[in-house]
Design a protein around this motif. Structure first.
Motif, short mmCIF file in Angstrom:
data_model
loop_
_atom_site.label_atom_id
_atom_site.label_comp_id
_atom_site.label_asym_id
_atom_site.label_seq_id
_atom_site.Cartn_x
_atom_site.Cartn_y
_atom_site.Cartn_z
N MET A 284 67.26 -59.18 18.86
CA MET A 284 68.68 -59.33 18.59
C MET A 284 69.33 -60.40 19.46
SD MET A 284 71.42 -58.72 16.97
CE MET A 284 71.25 -57.25 15.95
N ILE A 285 69.03 -60.41 20.74
CA ILE A 285 69.67 -61.38 21.64
C ILE A 285 68.90 -62.69 21.69
CG2 ILE A 285 70.67 -59.53 23.01
CD1 ILE A 285 68.61 -60.08 25.19
N GLU A 286 67.83 -62.80 20.90
CA GLU A 286 67.03 -64.02 20.78
C GLU A 286 66.60 -64.53 22.16
OE1 GLU A 286 68.28 -66.83 17.70
OE2 GLU A 286 69.91 -65.43 17.22
N GLU A 419 75.12 -56.45 16.37
CA GLU A 419 75.21 -57.70 15.62
C GLU A 419 76.43 -58.46 16.11
OE1 GLU A 419 73.77 -60.23 14.44
OE2 GLU A 419 72.84 -59.12 12.79
N HIS A 420 76.33 -59.79 16.10
CA HIS A 420 77.36 -60.59 16.75
C HIS A 420 77.59 -61.89 15.99
CE1 HIS A 420 73.31 -61.06 18.71
NE2 HIS A 420 73.48 -62.24 18.13
N MET A 436 73.35 -64.31 10.35
CA MET A 436 72.59 -64.14 11.58
C MET A 436 71.16 -63.68 11.31
SD MET A 436 73.84 -64.95 14.47
CE MET A 436 75.38 -65.79 14.89
N VAL A 437 70.99 -62.78 10.35
CA VAL A 437 69.63 -62.35 9.98
C VAL A 437 68.84 -63.53 9.45
CG1 VAL A 437 68.27 -60.91 8.42
CG2 VAL A 437 70.29 -59.95 9.55
N ASP A 438 69.48 -64.33 8.58
CA ASP A 438 68.80 -65.51 8.03
C ASP A 438 68.47 -66.51 9.12
OD1 ASP A 438 68.98 -64.39 5.53
OD2 ASP A 438 70.70 -65.59 4.88
#
Length: 565
Positions: A284-286, A419-420, A436-438
């Motif tokens: 999530m935070i990559e 999610e952000h 963001m998912v993409d």
């Protein structure tokens, strides 16, 4: 007279805690320094005391790194050793032991304990045994004594003196063993080789990758990597920390990456299971993230000191939600070094978790290998200096946002497990969620630019293709070489995921495909089916906690080819 030519298998077996590994380290180092190709692998029982541990040492005219069933010389140092290894002992096995302790009819009486007692302490039995093997190989006695002086440096003078006497007396006894003639080629070139274990390769690879923070919780068989990294921290710019539990481990490593460190985690399956929530946070935070996972048989505690390739699916699917990852699995010592150091650049470049999969067999095996190239692959850092309008999760054409760290620049580096938006602030906007998912998924396509192709061993015009991954490589290739059939080739995967697109071309060229895996469900075969549509029905699977042997694979591969089973 028993003549042993070309390849010799020595097995040492003793009670857990008896010091078999001391003999192994002395012997392998001295043999390598004398120009012999050596390979050793250890078997441990899951007990601090009791039971029987064994170590196989191969000495060969050619480079070898595969486990053998065959025992040419057995040195039992515990009464349970004979029964423990009975399935591997044959009429050709020379057993060298002590009649006072070992009940075996056809045995050469070694007198190790008697010699040790004469010197002053039965604890010296291990050093006597090491000297005995050196004497068998006619290694220079003074070289052995000088080696022991260095090996035990730092101990008190009395200990050093007694060990020097022990290896000298053992050497004299081994030199008198007249009925064994050892004829094995040695070379000056081998003397300058490295002698490394799998744990050494992973640890040194992390160092070369720029690791400056390592944390973990002790869990066999990964503990040796944590120990080695901790030892490096005494002289190198590394912080090493034993954390209270695995949940803390993953979160501390993510915090270190957030602050700009290049962090490294080492664990085994049970520890990794506790880290899955943190792995999802990483997605999530990559955040970059590098983990070494040394596999052992499960479920639960399973066989904690044994080997298996049973955690591929665990690593492949760990963490809730969809996010990209990279999975690597070295087959050789050199690959362990190269892939681990490469993992840090990949993690930093794509801001994804990178997993290096090994297992007990790989971690606890050692052999000589040529010196690595260390200056052709330098650590690459992708941190940017932030500006006031910095967006941690900015949309880009590759899905990879510029990564800033707190205090480097004027921007705010905001990350959140929810999610952000591009700034890093919580959102429930459906459109932003989709974007963001993409964005995160889009990285996977670009990761493929760095994929390492599977490596083919053998003739390109093969008919039968034997597929393996990770630590089984050396045993599989030696088995196929021993079969002497030029129509059989080996395809080895060290880059496991994302899956290499050209794999299907290798599969189409084969009339027959066999897969070799150290697990019960053919996890890699499942991955091949998922990515290529090709089902591999001929499977050689092993999941009793032991590694494949060269002889075993010769039998199984031949069976599948001849009888189609």
């Amino acid at each position: 007279m028993k003549n042993i030519s070309g390849d010799l298998s020595i097995v040492l077996a003793g009670e857990a805690g008896q010091g078999i590994q001391v003999i192994e380290s002395i012997i392998t180092l001295l043999l390598k320094r004398n120009g012999y190709n050596v390979f050793s692998t250890s078997e441990f029982m899951s007990r601090v005391r009791g039971g029987v541990n064994s170590t196989e040492i191969r000495v060969s005219s050619k480079s070898v790194a595969g486990f053998l069933e065959r025992i040419d010389i057995l040195m039992p140092l515990h009464k349970g050793a004979i029964d423990h290894l009975k399935n591997r002992i044959t009429a050709d096995t020379v057993v060298i032991g002590e009649r006072d302790n070992i009940n075996y009819e056809n045995m050469v009486d070694s007198g190790f304990s008697k010699i040790a007692a004469e010197i002053g302490n039965v604890v010296l039995t291990n050093t006597v045994a090491a000297g005995f093997i050196c004497g068998m190989f006619k290694i220079d006695k003074m070289m052995c004594e000088d080696f022991i002086l260095g090996y035990f440096s730092g101990r008190d003078d009395e200990t050093i003196r007694k060990n020097a006497e022990a290896i000298k007396r053992g050497h004299e006894a081994g030199s008198r063993l007249a009925f064994i003639n050892i004829d094995i080629y040695k070379s000056e070139d081998i003397k300058v080789n490295l002698l490394l274990s799998g744990a050494d390769a992973i640890s040194l690879g992390a160092m070369a990758g720029g690791c400056n923070y390592v944390c973990g919780y002790p869990m066999s068989p990964s503990t040796s990597v944590l120990e080695k990294m901790a030892s490096y921290s005494m002289n190198c710019d590394i912080i090493a920390e034993q954390v209270e539990d695995e949940v803390g481990v993953v979160n501390m490593a993510l915090g270190a990456w957030y602050a700009g460190a290049r962090a490294f985690v080492t664990t085994s399956g049970g520890g990794f299971a506790l880290m899955c929530e943190g792995i999802s946070l990483c997605g999530m935070i990559e955040s970059p993230f590098v983990m070494h996972l040394a596999q052992r048989p499960g479920p639960a505690t399973g066989l904690p000191t044994r080997t298996e390739q049973g955690d591929l699916n665990l690593v492949l699917y760990a963490g809730h939600g969809d996010f990209p990852r990279i999975i690597l699995a070295p087959g050789t010592i050199e690959e362990g070094f190269d892939l681990t150091r490469r993992a840090f650049n990949l993690a930093d470049k794509y801001q994804v978790p990178v997993f290096v999969l090994t297992d007990q067999f790989y971690i606890d095996s050692s052999y000589n290998t040529p010196v690595f190239e260390t200056d052709v692959f330098l650590p690459e850092k992708y941190i940017v200096e932030t500006e006031r309008d910095y967006k941690r999760f900015a949309y880009t054409n590759k899905g990879i946002s510029p990564r800033g760290i707190p205090g480097y620049g004027t921007g705010n580096v905001c990350v959140d497990s929810d999610e952000h938006d591009e700034w890093g602030y919580i959102t429930e906007d459906a459109g932003v969620r989709i974007s963001m998912v993409d964005k995160r998924r889009e990285k996977a396509g670009f990761i493929r630019n760095d994929i390492i192709q599977p490596r083919l061993y053998g003739d390109k015009k093969y008919k039968t293709l034997v597929i393996c991954w990770g630590s089984t490589l050396n045993t599989v290739t030696e088995a196929v070489e021993n079969l002497g059939d030029k129509t059989i080739a080996v395809l080895h995967f060290s880059w496991i995921y994302p899956f290499h697109g050209n794999t299907v071309e290798y599969l189409k060229m084969a009339s027959d495909i066999i897969i070799v895996e150290n697990n019960s469900s053919a996890q890699f075969a499942q991955l091949i089916l998922l990515n290529t549509g090709v089902s591999i029905d001929k499977r050689i699977l092993k999941y009793n906690g032991s590694p494949f042997s060269v002889e075993e694979l010769c039998r199984e591969i031949k069976k599948h080819i001849c009888y189609g089973e």
